[in-house]
Design a protein around this motif. Structure first.
Motif, short mmCIF file in Angstrom:
data_model
loop_
_atom_site.label_atom_id
_atom_site.label_comp_id
_atom_site.label_asym_id
_atom_site.label_seq_id
_atom_site.Cartn_x
_atom_site.Cartn_y
_atom_site.Cartn_z
N LEU A 1 0.81 -1.21 0.00
CA LEU A 1 0.00 0.00 0.00
C LEU A 1 0.84 1.26 0.00
N ALA A 2 2.01 1.21 0.62
CA ALA A 2 2.84 2.41 0.72
C ALA A 2 3.21 2.96 -0.64
N LEU A 3 3.12 2.16 -1.69
CA LEU A 3 3.50 2.64 -3.01
C LEU A 3 2.54 3.68 -3.55
N ALA A 4 1.43 3.90 -2.89
CA ALA A 4 0.56 5.00 -3.30
C ALA A 4 1.31 6.31 -3.23
N ALA A 5 2.31 6.38 -2.36
CA ALA A 5 3.08 7.61 -2.20
C ALA A 5 3.95 7.89 -3.40
N VAL B 1 -4.51 11.31 4.62
CA VAL B 1 -4.21 10.15 5.46
C VAL B 1 -4.12 10.61 6.90
N PRO B 2 -4.26 9.69 7.85
CA PRO B 2 -4.10 10.07 9.26
C PRO B 2 -2.64 10.39 9.57
N SER B 3 -2.43 11.19 10.60
CA SER B 3 -1.08 11.61 10.96
C SER B 3 -0.27 10.45 11.50
N HIS C 1 9.45 2.30 18.15
CA HIS C 1 8.33 2.58 17.24
C HIS C 1 8.74 3.70 16.29
N GLY C 2 7.97 3.87 15.22
CA GLY C 2 8.25 4.92 14.25
C GLY C 2 7.24 4.89 13.13
N GLY C 3 7.53 5.64 12.06
CA GLY C 3 6.63 5.67 10.92
C GLY C 3 6.41 7.08 10.42
N GLY C 4 5.37 7.28 9.65
CA GLY C 4 5.05 8.58 9.08
C GLY C 4 3.56 8.68 8.86
N ASP C 5 3.13 9.76 8.21
CA ASP C 5 1.70 9.94 7.97
C ASP C 5 1.14 8.75 7.18
N GLY C 6 0.10 8.15 7.70
CA GLY C 6 -0.55 7.03 7.03
C GLY C 6 0.04 5.67 7.34
N HIS C 7 1.16 5.62 8.02
CA HIS C 7 1.76 4.33 8.31
C HIS C 7 2.57 4.41 9.59
N GLY C 8 2.83 3.26 10.19
CA GLY C 8 3.60 3.23 11.42
C GLY C 8 4.01 1.81 11.76
N ASP D 1 -0.35 0.08 7.56
CA ASP D 1 -0.47 1.12 6.54
C ASP D 1 -1.95 1.38 6.34
N VAL D 2 -2.35 2.65 6.40
CA VAL D 2 -3.76 3.03 6.34
C VAL D 2 -4.00 3.90 5.12
N GLN D 3 -4.90 3.50 4.25
CA GLN D 3 -5.25 4.28 3.07
C GLN D 3 -6.76 4.47 3.03
#
Length: 438
Positions: A64-68, A295-297, A318-325, A341-343
């Protein structure tokens, strides 16, 4: 493990990955206005390369992260391979004989309908600045007759040949668009020996990274990189290797030729400024249906993921970015990474991934696809358990777990800390749909 990034051990998972990649890219394209799609393709092919893609792909295995890739404009076109590149020179890999970009001419000939002018900086001008701001040595460049945004060459100071590349890019509409390019990566996903990130006098930002070409170090190719992000949102990106090429070349020296201080001096040289000014202004952000999906923060995703973990799972990082963690948990039996990963708007084409055997449709219409397969980043004995969900309205959540604290290090346990049922419960939690979107 001799395969490239994104491959799997047995071939079949790779096919699934490529299938998912294609669907996600098509789905992402559906979210852009028709007039913007040519700029999306051309700009994406010319920017960033694969390095920042890895930071997103590693979180949940690269689906899913490839949407970026199509949204931010800073992710790399190398996913499409040399034949798909839009310029005559690339950031890190030299043109291959017979490919469309090895002829010295543009492969994206103007049609008169481009949304904005494509950058056409003479390659010889980029090479001249590169040579003038590095120690004396012999240089060989791929093609100095072309025009584009970058040059790739081989440098030899008498201690072994080294591949070197420099690219000039526009981060996006503002300098903030490129902050990810000058932020040190998460060591859970990208191993490195040293990384510094600083704000320079005047407002520019700089990252200097001493890392590796392969996360699992299956080849000892070192990748040292410096990236300057100007306060105006322009990027100078330089990379060097301890081999004559980024991939497929034997190690020729212990370290790349230029020290971190020399890399810093290279990318911060004032001589780049006239060339950077030749980069075109970015198009105005689209309105209405053409705007980027929300996307969520990062903070909201990580907090929600932690709240859904089963009892007894102690979070060690822990870690991540907007839309994923992600979180790394330890239940006393070894470290295990869990990513999400949230889309919120996956797009209708993504539904193609949820067909065939192995897909379960719940009473409310949500489709669930569960897989257990070998890890894709090269860690010995690493497995990935994955639950992918898609609601009838296109809300997609992927949750993955590994039997290691990172994907590129050896397994720390026989199985991930969470069961498939626990991963499914996390993915289907209604909490994800209640998160505010950015």
């Amino acid at each position: 493990m001799p395969q490239n990034e994104g491959t799997q051990h047995d071939g079949a998972p790779r096919e699934r990955f490529e299938e998912e990649l294609g669907a996600v890219l098509r789905s992402t394209g559906d979210g852009f206005a028709v007039d913007d799609r040519r700029e999306l393709v051309a700009g994406g092919l010319q920017r960033g390369r694969r390095r920042l893609v890895r930071r997103r792909l590693a979180v949940t295995g690269g689906v899913l992260a490839l949407a970026a890739v199509g949204i931010g404009g800073v992710y790399g076109g190398s996913l499409l391979g040399p034949a798909g590149q839009a310029t005559t020179t690339t950031v890190a890999a030299p043109p291959q004989p017979g490919h469309a970009n090895g002829t010295g001419t543009r492969t994206d000939a103007p049609t008169g309908k481009e949304p904005f002018a494509q950058p056409q900086i003479p390659a010889k001008d980029i090479a001249a600045v590169l040579k003038a701001h590095t120690p004396a040595g012999q240089w060989q460049f791929d093609d100095l007759e072309g025009r584009g945004q970058a040059v790739t060459g081989v440098y030899d100071d008498g201690h072994g040949k080294a591949g070197v590349s420099v690219g000039l890019y526009r981060a996006g509409g503002t300098a903030e668009s490129g902050t990810g390019q000058v932020t040190c990566p998460d060591k859970n996903f990208v191993p490195f020996d040293s990384c510094t990130s600083e704000r320079l006098p005047g407002g520019d930002r700089l990252m200097v990274l001493q890392g590796y070409e392969y996360a699992d170090k299956r080849e000892e190719t070192k990748d040292w990189r410096a990236v300057l992000l100007t306060k105006d949102g322009l990027i100078v990106d330089a990379s060097e290797y301890n081999a004559a090429a980024e991939k497929g070349a034997e190690i020729s020296r212990e370290n790349p030729p230029f020290s971190p201080a020399q890399l810093k001096a290279l990318v911060t040289a004032e001589a780049w400024r006239p060339l950077l000014r030749q980069l075109p202004e970015p198009p105005k952000p689209p309105k209405g249906p053409g705007r980027s999906p929300s996307v969520p923060s990062a903070a909201a995703v990580q907090a929600t993921l932690r709240s859904l973990l089963p009892r007894g799972a102690t979070v060690t990082s822990h870690g991540g970015g907007d839309g994923h963690g992600y979180v790394v948990v330890d239940d006393g039996k070894g470290a295990s990474m869990v990513g999400v990963d949230v889309q919120p708007t996956a797009g209708s084409v993504v539904a193609e991934l949820f067909s065939g055997s192995g897909v379960v449709t719940l009473p409310d219409g949500t489709k669930v696809k569960s897989t257990q397969e070998l890890g894709e980043k090269g860690g010995e004995g690493v497995v990935r358990w994955n639950v992918d969900t898609l609601s009838p309205k296109g809300f997609r959540v992927i949750v993955s777990a590994y039997n290691s604290g990172t994907q590129y290090e050896a397994a720390t346990r026989a199985e991930p800390a969470l069961t498939m049922e626990q991963l499914k419960a996390i993915a289907l939690s209604p909490k994800w749909r209640k998160l505010p979107l950015k």
